[in-house]
Design a protein around this motif. Sequence first.
Motif, PDB file in Angstrom:
ATOM      1  N   LEU A   1       0.825  -1.204   0.000  1.00 53.78           N
ATOM      2  CA  LEU A   1       0.000   0.000   0.000  1.00 53.78           C
ATOM      3  C   LEU A   1       0.861   1.257   0.000  1.00 53.78           C
ATOM      4  CD1 LEU A   1      -2.598   1.726   0.486  1.00 53.78           C
ATOM      5  CD2 LEU A   1      -2.309   1.196   2.934  1.00 53.78           C
ATOM      6  N   TYR A   2       1.815   1.318   0.921  1.00 54.44           N
ATOM      7  CA  TYR A   2       2.594   2.537   1.054  1.00 54.44           C
ATOM      8  C   TYR A   2       3.625   2.696  -0.051  1.00 54.44           C
ATOM      9  CZ  TYR A   2       0.131   3.452   5.339  1.00 54.44           C
ATOM     10  OH  TYR A   2      -0.867   3.717   6.248  1.00 54.44           O
ATOM     11  N   ASP A   3       4.011   1.604  -0.710  1.00 59.21           N
ATOM     12  CA  ASP A   3       4.825   1.727  -1.916  1.00 59.21           C
ATOM     13  C   ASP A   3       4.040   2.467  -3.000  1.00 59.21           C
ATOM     14  OD1 ASP A   3       6.985   0.417  -0.829  1.00 59.21           O
ATOM     15  OD2 ASP A   3       6.556  -1.519  -1.766  1.00 59.21           O
ATOM     16  N   ALA A   4       2.743   2.139  -3.120  1.00 58.70           N
ATOM     17  CA  ALA A   4       1.896   2.812  -4.106  1.00 58.70           C
ATOM     18  C   ALA A   4       1.759   4.296  -3.781  1.00 58.70           C
ATOM     19  CB  ALA A   4       0.520   2.151  -4.158  1.00 58.70           C
ATOM     20  N   VAL A   5       1.597   4.615  -2.500  1.00 57.04           N
ATOM     21  CA  VAL A   5       1.520   6.022  -2.082  1.00 57.04           C
ATOM     22  C   VAL A   5       2.827   6.737  -2.420  1.00 57.04           C
ATOM     23  CG1 VAL A   5       1.254   7.584  -0.129  1.00 57.04           C
ATOM     24  CG2 VAL A   5      -0.150   5.511  -0.254  1.00 57.04           C
ATOM     25  N   ARG A   6       3.941   6.087  -2.145  1.00 49.76           N
ATOM     26  CA  ARG A   6       5.253   6.696  -2.398  1.00 49.76           C
ATOM     27  C   ARG A   6       5.450   6.974  -3.885  1.00 49.76           C
ATOM     28  NH1 ARG A   6       7.747   3.021  -0.247  1.00 49.76           N
ATOM     29  NH2 ARG A   6       7.765   3.888   1.859  1.00 49.76           N
ATOM     30  N   GLU A   7       4.996   6.083  -4.718  1.00 51.17           N
ATOM     31  CA  GLU A   7       5.156   6.251  -6.156  1.00 51.17           C
ATOM     32  C   GLU A   7       4.411   7.482  -6.671  1.00 51.17           C
ATOM     33  OE1 GLU A   7       3.955   2.625  -8.008  1.00 51.17           O
ATOM     34  OE2 GLU A   7       5.604   1.466  -7.137  1.00 51.17           O
ATOM     35  N   ARG A   8       3.333   7.831  -5.995  1.00 51.46           N
ATOM     36  CA  ARG A   8       2.587   9.027  -6.428  1.00 51.46           C
ATOM     37  C   ARG A   8       3.382  10.300  -6.150  1.00 51.46           C
ATOM     38  NH1 ARG A   8      -1.875  12.457  -4.733  1.00 51.46           N
ATOM     39  NH2 ARG A   8      -3.106  12.961  -6.597  1.00 51.46           N
ATOM     40  N   GLY A   9       4.206  10.273  -5.113  1.00 55.43           N
ATOM     41  CA  GLY A   9       5.146  11.358  -4.881  1.00 55.43           C
ATOM     42  C   GLY A   9       4.619  12.592  -4.185  1.00 55.43           C
ATOM     43  N   ALA A  10       3.443  12.506  -3.576  1.00 50.47           N
ATOM     44  CA  ALA A  10       2.870  13.688  -2.930  1.00 50.47           C
ATOM     45  C   ALA A  10       2.818  13.569  -1.414  1.00 50.47           C
ATOM     46  CB  ALA A  10       1.466  13.947  -3.468  1.00 50.47           C
ATOM     47  N   GLY A  11       3.391  12.500  -0.882  1.00 51.81           N
ATOM     48  CA  GLY A  11       3.294  12.287   0.557  1.00 51.81           C
ATOM     49  C   GLY A  11       1.869  11.940   0.955  1.00 51.81           C
ATOM     50  N   LEU A  12       1.602  12.056   2.245  1.00 49.12           N
ATOM     51  CA  LEU A  12       0.281  11.709   2.784  1.00 49.12           C
ATOM     52  C   LEU A  12      -0.212  12.820   3.699  1.00 49.12           C
ATOM     53  CD1 LEU A  12       0.076   7.959   3.932  1.00 49.12           C
ATOM     54  CD2 LEU A  12      -1.574   9.225   2.543  1.00 49.12           C
ATOM     55  N   ASP A  13      -1.470  13.175   3.535  1.00 51.60           N
ATOM     56  CA  ASP A  13      -2.072  14.220   4.368  1.00 51.60           C
ATOM     57  C   ASP A  13      -3.112  13.685   5.336  1.00 51.60           C
ATOM     58  OD1 ASP A  13      -0.823  16.568   2.955  1.00 51.60           O
ATOM     59  OD2 ASP A  13      -1.888  15.637   1.284  1.00 51.60           O
TER      60      ASP A  13
END
Length: 247
Positions: free
Chosen positions: A69-81
């Motif tokens: 899951l967090y690999d996918a978030v990282r690939e987007r490159g916008a961090g997490l809010d």
Amino acid sequence: MGLLEGRTAVVTGASSGIGLATARRFAAEGAHVFVTGRNQAELEAAVETIGDATGVAGDVADLDHLDRLYDAVRERGAGLDVVFANAGTAELLPLEQVTTEHLDRIFGVNVRGTLFTVQKALPQLNAGASVIVNSSVRARDGVEAFGVYAASKAALRSFTRTWANELKGRGIRVNAVSPGTIDTPAVAEMVGEDRAEEARAGFAAQVPLGRAGTGEEVADAVTFLASAQSSFVLGASIDVDGGENQL
């Protein structure tokens, strides 16, 4: 502009119920939402209804799945809010029927899964991010046969306070939402399809407003906690229970 315009969010357990309602609301408020669920087909169907969303199938109790899951978030490159640690499971068993399997299953998803959902999000959380944990009013009311489930939700309420203290220096707010009787598919999962309607009626009879709540009503509270509207709310739990634990 929406309350979460341009934000990136994670919602676990988003194939149905509270998670799905919240993911839809986040997307409607302008966020890109990463959603998880254990069933690939159900998750894909949910994503179709959410809007701006990415589905990553997996079980929060499995740390490899959380890494995916967090690999996918990282690939987007916008961090997490925003992180809404919602995924959970419930079974009703009185004390004399509790088994090690029951205990491990409930705590594995509700406690272990929530802890590592939040822990593994930490490197990607942006300054000013909001973490919301899904606890429950059952954590403190002693309803029969909810013992293990209630204890797991009480652990989440405790985590919320500790994590809020630990992360406040990064400008990250941690809060909880504590639903009461909510009409979701989880009711049938707890008691079986044959008893679901009877159970819903019984639970709703205990609510001062005279009905069960909806996933959308919980999503309203979660969205408030996710947004800047709750900027002075830290370590709190908002009860969404129709007065069940208040009156």
